[in-house]
Design an enzyme around this catalytic site. Structure first.
Site, PDB file in Angstrom:
ATOM      1  N   ARG A  43      40.196  30.107  34.879  1.00 47.16           N
ATOM      2  CA  ARG A  43      39.737  30.845  36.277  1.00 47.16           C
ATOM      3  C   ARG A  43      39.468  29.726  36.433  1.00 47.16           C
ATOM      4  NH1 ARG A  43      40.882  36.772  34.143  1.00 47.16           N
ATOM      5  NH2 ARG A  43      40.467  37.332  35.893  1.00 47.16           N
TER       6      ARG A  43
ATOM      7  N   ARG B  75      45.489  51.187  38.932  1.00 47.16           N
ATOM      8  CA  ARG B  75      45.394  51.560  37.234  1.00 47.16           C
ATOM      9  C   ARG B  75      44.608  51.460  36.452  1.00 47.16           C
ATOM     10  NH1 ARG B  75      45.123  44.464  35.838  1.00 47.16           N
ATOM     11  NH2 ARG B  75      42.359  45.116  37.207  1.00 47.16           N
TER      12      ARG B  75
ATOM     13  N   ARG C 297      36.080  40.506  43.559  1.00 44.90           N
ATOM     14  CA  ARG C 297      36.907  39.364  42.669  1.00 44.90           C
ATOM     15  C   ARG C 297      37.889  39.024  43.042  1.00 44.90           C
ATOM     16  NH1 ARG C 297      38.847  43.698  38.421  1.00 44.90           N
ATOM     17  NH2 ARG C 297      39.303  41.780  37.038  1.00 44.90           N
TER      18      ARG C 297
ATOM     19  N   ARG D 265      39.140  51.128  35.262  1.00 46.44           N
ATOM     20  CA  ARG D 265      38.199  49.933  34.165  1.00 46.44           C
ATOM     21  C   ARG D 265      36.832  50.106  35.713  1.00 46.44           C
ATOM     22  NH1 ARG D 265      41.156  44.779  32.927  1.00 46.44           N
ATOM     23  NH2 ARG D 265      39.993  43.560  35.055  1.00 46.44           N
TER      24      ARG D 265
ATOM     25  N   LYS E  39      49.267  40.208  35.934  1.00 47.85           N
ATOM     26  CA  LYS E  39      49.972  39.037  35.196  1.00 47.85           C
ATOM     27  C   LYS E  39      49.861  39.382  33.836  1.00 47.85           C
ATOM     28  CE  LYS E  39      45.582  36.818  36.008  1.00 47.85           C
ATOM     29  NZ  LYS E  39      45.272  37.644  37.727  1.00 47.85           N
TER      30      LYS E  39
HETATM   31  P1  ADP Z   1      46.765  41.334  36.581  1.00 49.94           P
HETATM   32  O1  ADP Z   1      46.616  41.044  35.124  1.00 49.94           O
HETATM   33  O2  ADP Z   1      46.863  40.254  37.126  1.00 49.94           O
HETATM   34  O3  ADP Z   1      45.615  42.110  36.145  1.00 49.94           O
HETATM   35  P2  ADP Z   1      47.545  43.930  35.497  1.00 49.94           P
HETATM   36  O4  ADP Z   1      49.365  43.176  35.748  1.00 49.94           O
HETATM   37  O5  ADP Z   1      46.693  44.324  35.113  1.00 49.94           O
HETATM   38  O6  ADP Z   1      47.522  42.658  36.782  1.00 49.94           O
HETATM   39  O7  ADP Z   1      49.071  44.866  36.978  1.00 49.94           O
HETATM   40  C1  ADP Z   1      47.551  45.204  37.998  1.00 49.94           C
HETATM   41  C2  ADP Z   1      48.520  46.878  38.159  1.00 49.94           C
HETATM   42  O8  ADP Z   1      49.698  47.034  39.032  1.00 49.94           O
HETATM   43  C3  ADP Z   1      49.010  47.375  36.925  1.00 49.94           C
HETATM   44  O9  ADP Z   1      48.347  48.832  37.094  1.00 49.94           O
HETATM   45  C4  ADP Z   1      50.137  47.539  36.761  1.00 49.94           C
HETATM   46  O10 ADP Z   1      51.225  48.317  36.108  1.00 49.94           O
HETATM   47  C5  ADP Z   1      50.621  47.520  38.411  1.00 49.94           C
HETATM   48  N1  ADP Z   1      51.470  46.209  38.497  1.00 49.94           N
HETATM   49  C6  ADP Z   1      51.710  45.390  38.244  1.00 49.94           C
HETATM   50  N2  ADP Z   1      53.031  44.216  38.319  1.00 49.94           N
HETATM   51  C7  ADP Z   1      53.768  45.091  39.460  1.00 49.94           C
HETATM   52  C8  ADP Z   1      54.615  45.151  40.524  1.00 49.94           C
HETATM   53  N3  ADP Z   1      55.555  44.715  40.238  1.00 49.94           N
HETATM   54  N4  ADP Z   1      54.777  46.331  41.430  1.00 49.94           N
HETATM   55  C9  ADP Z   1      53.759  47.680  41.813  1.00 49.94           C
HETATM   56  N5  ADP Z   1      52.647  47.634  40.626  1.00 49.94           N
HETATM   57  C10 ADP Z   1      52.513  46.434  39.474  1.00 49.94           C
HETATM   58  P1  AMP Z   2      41.062  40.516  34.552  1.00 50.84           P
HETATM   59  O1  AMP Z   2      41.443  41.581  32.614  1.00 50.84           O
HETATM   60  O2  AMP Z   2      41.823  39.297  33.328  1.00 50.84           O
HETATM   61  O3  AMP Z   2      40.965  40.899  35.534  1.00 50.84           O
HETATM   62  O4  AMP Z   2      39.801  39.610  33.562  1.00 50.84           O
HETATM   63  C1  AMP Z   2      38.069  40.776  33.718  1.00 50.84           C
HETATM   64  C2  AMP Z   2      37.461  40.365  33.620  1.00 50.84           C
HETATM   65  O5  AMP Z   2      36.564  39.383  32.751  1.00 50.84           O
HETATM   66  C3  AMP Z   2      37.003  38.964  34.812  1.00 50.84           C
HETATM   67  O6  AMP Z   2      36.811  39.517  36.294  1.00 50.84           O
HETATM   68  C4  AMP Z   2      36.324  37.919  34.523  1.00 50.84           C
HETATM   69  O7  AMP Z   2      34.704  38.421  34.863  1.00 50.84           O
HETATM   70  C5  AMP Z   2      36.229  38.183  33.007  1.00 50.84           C
HETATM   71  N1  AMP Z   2      37.089  36.455  32.522  1.00 50.84           N
HETATM   72  C6  AMP Z   2      38.474  36.910  32.133  1.00 50.84           C
HETATM   73  N2  AMP Z   2      38.355  35.749  32.453  1.00 50.84           N
HETATM   74  C7  AMP Z   2      38.159  34.764  32.626  1.00 50.84           C
HETATM   75  C8  AMP Z   2      38.108  33.664  32.227  1.00 50.84           C
HETATM   76  N3  AMP Z   2      38.643  32.673  31.977  1.00 50.84           N
HETATM   77  N4  AMP Z   2      36.765  32.878  32.850  1.00 50.84           N
HETATM   78  C9  AMP Z   2      35.752  33.923  33.712  1.00 50.84           C
HETATM   79  N5  AMP Z   2      36.004  34.816  33.838  1.00 50.84           N
HETATM   80  C10 AMP Z   2      36.452  35.967  32.290  1.00 50.84           C
END
Ligand code: ADP
Ligand code: AMP
Length: 214
Positions: free
Chosen positions: A88, A127, A171, A160, A13
């Protein structure tokens, strides 16, 4: 253009939201980034949020909804925004719909980035996030030019705490229970669009552009 990113943690995302924000010149609003900035700055909100985030749980709706409604009311969000990580839960989606309804607005697209659970653990364990600017990399799929160093700001890249395997499964369970129902919610609101998030990052983005338009 008002866009929501849906999908499991690690689905991509944030990666896609950053590119969408840049292409369409709208702000990228990530609640996770907002909470992490608050933790870094030692605010009261940060202290409260951290206790939930470290356990892989959602931060309570009452700490989250007003924050987002305030943020999307700022001037830079007047022409639209891409929300990443919010809503969420169904109550969060309802709070957002209600706030938008009051202004005669609605979400235009809820883009669901679909990635099966079995791919997620690899994504999250690889990541790396920048401590300086929050940029995100992947050790295999989106590696920085120099290992451990952010391409954009030279900051240190770290895993992280909530991306450690023991927290990732928690999660994912929380996602299936509390967030997945939003797919149906935005389907009923006629805003849902789905993309295959297992493809390469650039291919996912070009599929998203086909939905949003050039
Ligand atoms: P989210 O915001 O949904 O938690 P991220 O955008 O941070 O996810 O992506 C999670 C991990 O996967 C990151 O390390 C990112 O670089 C990697 N990633 C994102 N999109 C892809 C993809 N299409 N293919 C492979 N790796 C990806
Ligand atoms: P993210 O960076 O989107 O993966 O979010 C990291 C963490 O932040 C999540 O696992 C939740 O603990 C918290 N968080 C982020 N967005 C929300 C939301 N909309 N509602 C509740 N918790 C959130």
């Amino acid at each position: 253009m008002k866009i929501i990113m849906l999908g499991a943690p690690g689905a991509g995302k944030g990666t896609q939201a950053k590119q969408i924000a840049s292409k369409y010149s709208i702000p990228h609003i990530s609640t996770g980034d907002i909470f992490r900035a608050n933790i870094k700055n030692g605010t009261e909100l940060g202290k409260k949020a951290k206790s939930y985030m470290d356990q892989g749980l959602l931060v309570p709706d009452e700490l989250t909804c007003d924050l987002v409604v305030d943020r999307i009311s700022q001037d830079d969000a007047a022409a639209g925004y891409v929300l990443d990580g919010f809503p969420r839960t169904i109550p969060q989606a309802e709070a957002l719909t209600e706030a938008l309804n009051k202004r005669g607005e609605k979400i235009d697209y809820a883009i669901n980035v679909e990635v099966p659970d079995e791919n997620i653990v690899n994504r999250m364990s690889g990541r790396r996030a920048c401590l300086g600017c929050g940029a995100t990399y992947h050790v295999v799929f989106n590696a920085p030019k120099k290992e451990g160093i952010c391409d954009s700001c030279g900051g240190e890249l770290v895993l992280r705490d909530d991306d450690k395997p023991e927290t990732v499964q928690k999660r994912l369970n929380v996602y299936h229970e509390q967030t997945q129902p939003l797919i149906e919610y935005y389907g009923k609101a006629d805003a849902l669009a789905e993309v295959d998030g297992t493809q390469d990052i650039d291919v996912v983005f070009s599929d998203i552009i086909k939905i949003l338009g050039e």
